[in-house]
Motif scaffolding. Sequence first.
Motif, PDB file in Angstrom:
ATOM      1  N   GLY A  23      39.870  30.531  99.340  1.00 46.31           N
ATOM      2  CA  GLY A  23      38.713  31.415  99.346  1.00 46.31           C
ATOM      3  C   GLY A  23      38.191  31.608 100.755  1.00 46.31           C
ATOM      4  O   GLY A  23      38.756  31.099 101.731  1.00 46.31           O
TER       5      GLY A  23
ATOM      6  N   TYR B 213      33.475  32.920  98.174  1.00 48.62           N
ATOM      7  CA  TYR B 213      34.223  33.629  97.133  1.00 48.62           C
ATOM      8  C   TYR B 213      35.670  33.172  97.189  1.00 48.62           C
ATOM      9  O   TYR B 213      36.254  33.059  98.265  1.00 48.62           O
TER      10      TYR B 213
ATOM     11  N   ALA C 264      39.542  32.172  94.617  1.00 50.77           N
ATOM     12  CA  ALA C 264      40.304  32.149  93.374  1.00 50.77           C
ATOM     13  C   ALA C 264      40.954  30.792  93.220  1.00 50.77           C
ATOM     14  O   ALA C 264      41.530  30.265  94.179  1.00 50.77           O
TER      15      ALA C 264
ATOM     16  N   SER D  31      38.300  33.515  89.197  1.00 47.70           N
ATOM     17  CA  SER D  31      37.526  33.839  90.393  1.00 47.70           C
ATOM     18  C   SER D  31      36.181  33.127  90.351  1.00 47.70           C
ATOM     19  O   SER D  31      35.574  32.986  89.281  1.00 47.70           O
ATOM     20  N   ASN D  32      35.730  32.688  91.523  1.00 47.30           N
ATOM     21  CA  ASN D  32      34.438  32.019  91.646  1.00 47.30           C
ATOM     22  C   ASN D  32      33.665  32.628  92.802  1.00 47.30           C
ATOM     23  O   ASN D  32      34.242  32.959  93.839  1.00 47.30           O
TER      24      ASN D  32
END
Length: 200
Positions: free
Chosen positions: A111, A128, A130, A154-155
Amino acid sequence: MKKIMQFALPVFMLLAIAQNTATAQRSDTDRYFDESQGFTHRLWYGGGIILGFFGANGESTFSLGATPLIGYKITDNFSIGPRFSLIYTHYRLQTGLDRVTTTNLFDYGIGAFSRYKVFRSFFIHLEYGADNEEFVTAYDSFNDEIISARSVRSNAYVGAGYNDGNGIWGYDIYLLYNTLAPENSLGPPIEFRFGLTYNF
């Protein structure tokens, strides 16, 4: 749409703060960064260790992982960079009175983050990324085998923290909220992190 707005608003706020800070502190930044020292003069490093154990109803897990990150100082207070994660989990399942079946699971992720020092040691952190996660789906009793599968999630984290250091080595404590956490997730959307930093 709601989750996108929850993530987008803090990002735009941080970019606005960063732009104003970069303009106001341009002369300070020029003095702080000596370009003759090369690209590495602007870099800082950090990361944490993940260690966990869980057991219930004949199942148990032991997890060990690392989450390194590399920051690039655009100004003395504002930095961006990549973040990585690698987590190993040993899973054990009791399949009989004296029978145990095990398997090894691996999670990895990548990320990007941005961090802004608001006041002395306090900072805002946006991230952000993955994560490719491996999880147990079933137990095949015929072959005595644990079946696993993978999913990519995703975060998007928004949070704040504190860094205590002497200019070279230090430690981070920060709290993050995952704005993209699944609504049916069993875990909380809040994540607590602790790690070490160098040159932050």
